[in-house]
Design a protein around this motif. Structure first.
Motif, PDB file in Angstrom:
ATOM      1  N   GLU A  11      -4.071   4.985   8.740  1.00  0.00           N
ATOM      2  CA  GLU A  11      -2.997   4.497   7.881  1.00  0.00           C
ATOM      3  C   GLU A  11      -2.379   5.632   7.074  1.00  0.00           C
ATOM      4  O   GLU A  11      -1.163   5.665   6.851  1.00  0.00           O
ATOM      5  N   LYS A  41      -2.689   5.643  -0.626  1.00  0.00           N
ATOM      6  CA  LYS A  41      -3.485   4.577  -0.018  1.00  0.00           C
ATOM      7  C   LYS A  41      -4.552   4.201  -1.028  1.00  0.00           C
ATOM      8  O   LYS A  41      -5.341   5.046  -1.471  1.00  0.00           O
ATOM      9  N   CYS A  50      -1.128  10.091   0.392  1.00  0.00           N
ATOM     10  CA  CYS A  50      -0.598  10.144   1.756  1.00  0.00           C
ATOM     11  C   CYS A  50       0.568  11.116   1.850  1.00  0.00           C
ATOM     12  O   CYS A  50       0.682  11.869   2.818  1.00  0.00           O
ATOM     13  N   PHE A 121      -1.394  -2.253   0.863  1.00  0.00           N
ATOM     14  CA  PHE A 121      -1.601  -0.927   1.429  1.00  0.00           C
ATOM     15  C   PHE A 121      -1.932   0.093   0.351  1.00  0.00           C
ATOM     16  O   PHE A 121      -2.916   0.830   0.457  1.00  0.00           O
ATOM     17  N   GLY A 122      -1.108   0.171  -0.652  1.00  0.00           N
ATOM     18  CA  GLY A 122      -1.294   1.182  -1.691  1.00  0.00           C
ATOM     19  C   GLY A 122      -0.152   1.118  -2.679  1.00  0.00           C
ATOM     20  O   GLY A 122       0.399   0.045  -2.932  1.00  0.00           O
TER      21      GLY A 122
END
Length: 395
Positions: A11, A41, A50, A121-122
């Motif tokens: 991811e 993330k 990320c 997700f984040g």
């Protein structure tokens, strides 16, 4: 690396495959005046950067981590709500919070990134050691829009990867299947040829009673049908594996003889059927006579198989300087339009009766032969009869 760790890493990598990420982070910094923006993330136990834009030497790079308990993003994950701070020192909720003091920021914004399947997700976040005017509709809407855009791209990347994986598996399966078919067809040729030749020798050299002759004829006819099936299988495999149908075209002045040979061979298999001919070959035909014989055998065999008992099958062949035409007409029930649509597709057949075994490749191969000649093979089915027509231009 366990599956959970591999999933997180996948991811994180997916973010870097989104082409607009750098632009998003740059727009955030330019619009808000903040010096650090990131996509993180966020799980229950980890905060992983990320993508990062760092203009204040915060010291974080993609792949870097913060202790999750020291981040406000953990609160965003738990609540599912964004956190916006204009000035930490003047914010009642965060003035005494340990995180701003730990990381040295005064302005902060963090918006949750929720994937389209509803999974968190984040966060898309930004910080700066100076205060910033963030609690306004334009800034908040911009962050929400960017978070939705990131979520959309994540979902698209995952769907594309799944589609590519599925396509690769299907392609590999198809190639293995077609290679198997080709090898099987090749290996069957010799034993089938031996059976057919042996049957012919028995009829010629050994006196047989009526029952013996009938049994040997059955063996010979079955060998002929098997040889036809193998030839269709081989052509199908060649076409699918990239070789295509190979033609050896020439001017054929004896094509009528070739067509009659096919009729004679099939008449042996269907002795009770009547085959009528109307040949008017005024000019030689430029074609591959062996392939035309194969095509003709397939469509005539189809007509004999599905035609009504006691009704003749009519074969018409005409040629002139412009075109060669070959038609096979048989009496039968009308073929439904839905069946006609897929009639020339591989492994497709009409209504099959117990004595009508086959792979459904004959008409497909016939259509491929006509296409290789630059011609067409069409079918018209009315209430009482069906007509297959091959047309090959001769100009």
């Amino acid at each position: 690396m366990d599956n959970f760790q591999a999933k997180i890493q996948e991811e994180v990598s997916a973010i870097n495959r989104i082409p607009i990420i750098d632009n998003i982070l740059e727009v955030i910094c330019r619009t808000t005046g903040m010096g650090f923006a990131a996509i993180a993330k966020v799980t229950d136990e980890r905060w992983i950067a990320c993508a990062v834009r760092d203009e204040i030497q915060f010291g974080m790079e993609p792949g870097g981590e913060l202790k999750i308990e020291t981040t406000i993003c953990r609160d965003v994950r738990q609540s599912g709500e964004m956190v916006v701070i204009n000035h930490v020192s003047e914010d009642d909720a965060f003035a005494s919070h340990p995180t701003p003091a730990l990381y040295g920021f005064q302005s902060y914004i963090s918006v949750p990134i929720i994937r389209k399947d509803g999974v968190f997700f984040g966060t898309l976040c930004a910080i700066d050691p100076k205060p910033a005017h963030l609690k306004n509709q334009a800034t908040i809407s911009m962050f929400k829009l960017f978070a939705d855009l990131i979520a959309f791209h994540l979902q698209s990347i995952e769907q594309l990867a799944l589609a590519e994986s599925t396509l690769l598996e299907e392609r590999e399966t198809a190639e293995l299947r077609e290679q198997f078919i080709a090898i099987l067809g090749h290996d069957l040729r010799n034993p089938v040829g031996a059976v057919t030749n042996s049957a012919q020798l028995l009829l010629r050299t050994i006196p047989l009673n009526e029952r013996g002759i009938r049994l040997v004829n059955i063996i010979q006819d079955s060998g002929y049908r098997m040889a036809g099936l193998i030839e269709n299988i081989m052509d199908f495999a060649r076409g699918r594996l990239g070789g295509g149908l190979v033609l050896s075209q020439s001017v054929n002045e004896q094509l009528e003889k070739t067509l009659n040979q096919v009729i004679t061979e099939l008449q042996v298999i269907w002795p009770d059927h009547i085959i009528e001919t109307d040949f008017d070959l005024k000019t030689p035909v430029f074609c591959d006579s062996k392939r035309i014989a194969q095509l003709f055998s397939n469509i005539l065999g189809n007509a004999l198989t599905y035609g009504k008992a006691g009704k003749p099958v009519l074969v018409e062949a005409k040629s002139d300087d412009n075109e060669f035409t070959l038609s096979v007409i048989n009496s039968c029930n009308k073929i439904p339009a839905a069946v006609i649509e897929r009639l020339f597709q591989p492994f497709s057949r009409g209504e099959v009766k117990p004595n009508q075994q086959g792979l459904g490749l004959g008409l497909y191969i016939a259509a491929e032969i006509s296409r290789a000649h630059g011609g067409t093979l069409n079918v018209i089915s009315a209430e009482q009869e069906t007509c297959f027509t091959l047309k090959i231009p001769q100009d």
